[in-house]
Design an enzyme around this catalytic site. Structure first.
Site, PDB file in Angstrom:
ATOM      1  CB  SER A 144     -17.527   7.488 -15.448  1.00  0.00           C
ATOM      2  OG  SER A 144     -17.492   6.429 -14.517  1.00  0.00           O
ATOM      3  CE1 TYR A 157     -20.211   4.304 -18.999  1.00  0.00           C
ATOM      4  CE2 TYR A 157     -18.786   3.677 -17.174  1.00  0.00           C
ATOM      5  CZ  TYR A 157     -19.798   4.457 -17.686  1.00  0.00           C
ATOM      6  OH  TYR A 157     -20.397   5.418 -16.888  1.00  0.00           O
TER       7      TYR A 157
END
Length: 264
Positions: A144, A157
């Site tokens: 990501s 995350y």
């Protein structure tokens, strides 16, 4: 529809929705045999039926929880009993939660690493060995932009996705001699049910509308680079530029992140 992936086998985790599902359908539209993996077997079977009708090739639905090692092992055995080779492994499964690290339960961080990092690594290890024996194949790992550009409420995350990026970088070097390629995909925000968990209030989605990607567009880009030597696919271009600027000017990058990119 083209036949560019005819007789190729594409394994996709997280295939029951979002980007994973889109990659399955894009691969099937090019004639691939697809193997769909996720926790929801009912959804997988519906998508597999659509994919098989689209491709004219086989489509297999296999239930697996990437947070459970024994299920990963069983899923791998089932896949290798159904297909004779593996051309592409797309590790698209994963989830995240946006919360301040000091306030969040440590179990959230543990679960994210278990699925997003360790589950991906275990899946890669099993299928990667098949590719090493074949002396061919490509592993596509979804990380990501969060693994490149820090924003508040995403410490665990972002750490998980940064781990995926670096894991993939090292793996690329180790597998090069076996003819196996490794590509990392770093998307920004995408219109998927990811935000049902990550952003329950919907505030972040509202604030990043300008950067939101369509999963079908992401899938087309990913499948387009099947078989290529591309190292990273960073989407959208605007966030890819931001990531480069952050590395060059980290102090300014921190300021901009706090002012504009941390509105969760």
């Amino acid at each position: 529809m083209s036949d560019s992936l005819r007789n190729k086998v594409v394994v996709v985790t997280g295939a029951s929705s979002g980007i994973g599902r889109a990659i399955v359908m894009e691969s099937a539209s090019r004639g691939a045999t697809v193997v769909l993996m996720a926790r929801s077997l009912d959804k997988l079977e519906e998508i597999a039926a659509e994919a098989q009708e689209l491709s004219g090739s086989a489509a297999f639905a296999i239930k697996v929880d990437l947070g459970v090692a024994s299920e990963i092992e069983e899923a791998f055995k089932e896949v290798t009993s159904k297909v004779s080779h593996i051309d592409y492994l797309v590790n698209a499964a994963g989830f995240g939660k946006f919360e301040y690290f000091m306030d969040a339960p440590m179990q959230d961080a543990t679960s994210m690493f278990q699925v997003d990092v360790l589950g991906l690594m275990y899946m890669t290890r099993l299928f990667g060995r098949v590719m090493m024996d074949q002396r061919s194949g490509q592993i596509i790992n979804f990380a990501s932009m969060a693994g490149k550009v820090p924003t508040t409420k995403s410490a665990a995350y972002s750490a998980a996705k940064a781990a995926v990026i670096q894991f993939s970088n090292v793996l690329r070097l180790e597998l090069k001699q076996f003819g196996v390629k490794v590509m990392t995909v770093n998307p920004g925000p995408v219109y998927t049910n990811f935000f049902n968990i990550a952003d329950e209030k919907g505030d972040y989605v509202k604030n990043v509308q300008a950067f939101m990607l369509d999963p079908d567009d992401v899938a087309w880009e990913v499948v387009h680079y099947f078989g290529s030597a591309k190292r990273e696919l960073n989407l959208p271009v605007s966030l890819a530029v931001l990531a480069k600027l952050y590395n060059l000017f980290p102090t300014i990058g921190d300021y901009l992140s706090l002012e504009f990119a941390s509105r969760k």
